[in-house]
Write a protein that holds these residues in place. Structure first.
Motif, short mmCIF file in Angstrom:
data_model
loop_
_atom_site.label_atom_id
_atom_site.label_comp_id
_atom_site.label_asym_id
_atom_site.label_seq_id
_atom_site.Cartn_x
_atom_site.Cartn_y
_atom_site.Cartn_z
N GLY A 12 0.81 -1.21 0.00
CA GLY A 12 0.00 0.00 0.00
C GLY A 12 0.85 1.27 0.00
N ASP A 13 0.15 2.39 0.12
CA ASP A 13 0.77 3.72 -0.03
C ASP A 13 1.91 3.94 0.95
OD1 ASP A 13 -2.02 3.49 -0.81
OD2 ASP A 13 -1.91 5.61 -1.35
N VAL A 14 3.12 4.06 0.43
CA VAL A 14 4.31 4.21 1.28
C VAL A 14 4.50 5.68 1.71
CG1 VAL A 14 6.84 4.00 1.35
CG2 VAL A 14 5.46 2.21 0.26
N GLY A 41 1.32 2.70 -5.76
CA GLY A 41 1.55 4.11 -6.10
C GLY A 41 1.60 4.97 -4.85
N ASP A 42 1.94 6.26 -5.04
CA ASP A 42 2.23 7.17 -3.92
C ASP A 42 3.37 6.63 -3.06
OD1 ASP A 42 0.38 8.95 -4.84
OD2 ASP A 42 -0.98 8.79 -3.13
N LEU A 43 4.44 6.29 -3.74
CA LEU A 43 5.67 5.93 -3.02
C LEU A 43 6.21 7.12 -2.24
CD1 LEU A 43 7.47 3.85 -5.77
CD2 LEU A 43 7.26 3.13 -3.39
N GLY A 67 0.74 6.97 -8.74
CA GLY A 67 -0.25 7.58 -7.85
C GLY A 67 -0.30 9.08 -8.05
N ASN A 68 -1.30 9.71 -7.43
CA ASN A 68 -1.43 11.17 -7.62
C ASN A 68 -0.21 11.93 -7.08
OD1 ASN A 68 -2.71 10.15 -5.16
ND2 ASN A 68 -3.26 12.26 -4.70
N HIS A 69 0.40 11.43 -6.01
CA HIS A 69 1.58 12.14 -5.50
C HIS A 69 2.81 11.90 -6.37
CE1 HIS A 69 0.03 13.85 -1.71
NE2 HIS A 69 -0.84 12.86 -1.82
N ASP A 70 2.88 10.74 -7.01
CA ASP A 70 3.96 10.49 -7.98
C ASP A 70 3.80 11.45 -9.16
OD1 ASP A 70 4.68 8.24 -6.35
OD2 ASP A 70 3.08 7.11 -7.35
N VAL A 120 -4.35 -0.55 -9.64
CA VAL A 120 -4.54 0.87 -9.98
C VAL A 120 -4.41 1.66 -8.69
CG1 VAL A 120 -7.07 0.81 -9.71
CG2 VAL A 120 -6.03 2.49 -11.26
N HIS A 121 -3.95 2.91 -8.77
CA HIS A 121 -3.73 3.63 -7.52
C HIS A 121 -5.03 3.94 -6.78
CE1 HIS A 121 -2.11 6.08 -4.41
NE2 HIS A 121 -2.84 7.13 -4.78
N ALA A 122 -5.97 4.62 -7.46
CA ALA A 122 -7.18 5.05 -6.76
C ALA A 122 -8.39 4.20 -7.13
CB ALA A 122 -7.47 6.52 -7.04
N ALA A 157 -8.08 7.71 -12.52
CA ALA A 157 -7.42 6.47 -12.06
C ALA A 157 -6.55 6.70 -10.83
CB ALA A 157 -6.58 5.89 -13.20
N THR A 158 -6.04 7.92 -10.70
CA THR A 158 -5.09 8.18 -9.62
C THR A 158 -5.69 8.95 -8.44
OG1 THR A 158 -4.30 10.20 -10.71
CG2 THR A 158 -3.09 8.17 -11.17
N SER A 159 -6.94 9.39 -8.55
CA SER A 159 -7.46 10.19 -7.44
C SER A 159 -8.93 9.98 -7.08
CB SER A 159 -7.20 11.68 -7.70
OG SER A 159 -7.95 12.13 -8.80
N GLY A 200 -5.05 1.61 -3.65
CA GLY A 200 -4.65 2.33 -2.44
C GLY A 200 -5.42 3.63 -2.36
N HIS A 201 -4.71 4.71 -1.94
CA HIS A 201 -5.21 6.09 -2.03
C HIS A 201 -6.26 6.49 -1.00
CE1 HIS A 201 -5.97 9.95 -3.85
NE2 HIS A 201 -7.24 9.69 -4.03
N TRP A 202 -6.80 5.57 -0.23
CA TRP A 202 -7.94 5.93 0.60
C TRP A 202 -7.68 5.54 2.05
CZ3 TRP A 202 -13.53 5.12 -1.66
CH2 TRP A 202 -14.40 6.03 -1.02
#
Ligand SMILES: [Mn+2]
Length: 250
Positions: A12-14, A41-43, A67-70, A120-122, A157-159, A200-202
């Motif tokens: 999951g989100d690191v 994603g969101d490493l 991910g959105n932060h990536d 998928v990230h989100a 897809a990312t958020s 992840g993401h949530w």
């Protein structure tokens, strides 16, 4: 051992929690000969050691979806996005190996599919039926000279968190509401596919373990846990955050 016989491990989100990532890899007895490692994603960002987290993911031969932060990091590097208050990305942007790290991240897919799983990230849009074709279309359309969030499918897809049956996003004013009124539902309530979706993401929703759904963001950077899911065993393993690194949610 061929790649297809490796156990797939998803993390999951690191969010820059490299210390906890090392703790988790130890707990997993991670062995690159036996395991294929994937991140949701969101490493990077928000946490204390984004540079180490990114370097570590590359060193161990992992793959990740974006991910959105990536995407925010790549946007900042390309000067299509500006710094946000809680960003902890400067150590990457100033690193001597910055270009190698950013090139690796830029080459990551948005959606990864297997016969049985999708990563998928989100989340997935209700209208995306052929995921491989959708992923190829989204990735081909990315223009790194523009803000990546201008591309609606990439942004989705990312958020995404809540959307309606047609895939319209809930308004921003409802973003923080865990149970917004109809027609807004978590994106996965509209999911009709056969593959299990790993995402992840949530962090505020936490671990999601339902039919065809494995949500892995257990909020490590917020003082929660970092979670892995071993697909071949349908088993979760997690480690606690060493401390709470961020207090606000987003
Ligand atoms: Mn995210």
């Amino acid at each position: 051992m061929s790649r297809s016989h490796k156990s797939r491990i998803f993390i999951g989100d690191v969010h820059g929690c490299a210390t906890e990532l090392l703790d988790l890899l130890e707990l997993l007895q991670f062995d690159p000969a036996a395991h294929a490692l994937y991140f949701v994603g969101d490493l990077v960002n928000r946490g204390p050691r984004s540079l180490d987290a990114l370097r570590l993911a590359i060193e161990v031969g992992a793959d990740s979806v974006l991910g959105n932060h990536d995407l925010h990091l790549l946007g900042r590097a390309a000067a299509t996005r500006s710094e946000k208050e809680l960003d902890t990305l400067d150590e990457i942007l100033r690193a001597p190996d910055r270009d190698d790290l950013l090139n690796w991240l830029r080459a990551r897919p948005v959606i990864l599919t297997w016969d049985d799983l999708t990563l998928v990230h989100a989340g997935l849009h209700p209208a995306w039926n052929d995921l491989q074709a959708t992923a190829a279309r989204i990735e081909a359309a990315i223009d790194w000279k523009r803000d990546p969030f201008e591309q609606q499918d990439l942004r989705f897809a990312t958020s995404v968190r809540h959307c309606d049956a047609e895939g319209n996003r809930a308004p921003r004013s409802l973003e923080g509401n865990p149970t917004p009124p109809p027609p807004w539902e978590p994106w996965y309530e509209w999911y009709k596919g056969t593959r299990t979706v790993v995402f992840g993401h949530w962090a505020t929703r936490g671990i999601v373990s339902r039919d065809r759904l494995r949500g892995l963001d257990s909020g490590c950077v917020w003082g929660g846990r970092l979670t892995a899911w071993i697909a071949e065993q349908d088993r979760h393993l997690s480690v606690p955050a060493r401390r709470t690194y961020q207090h606000a949610d987003s």
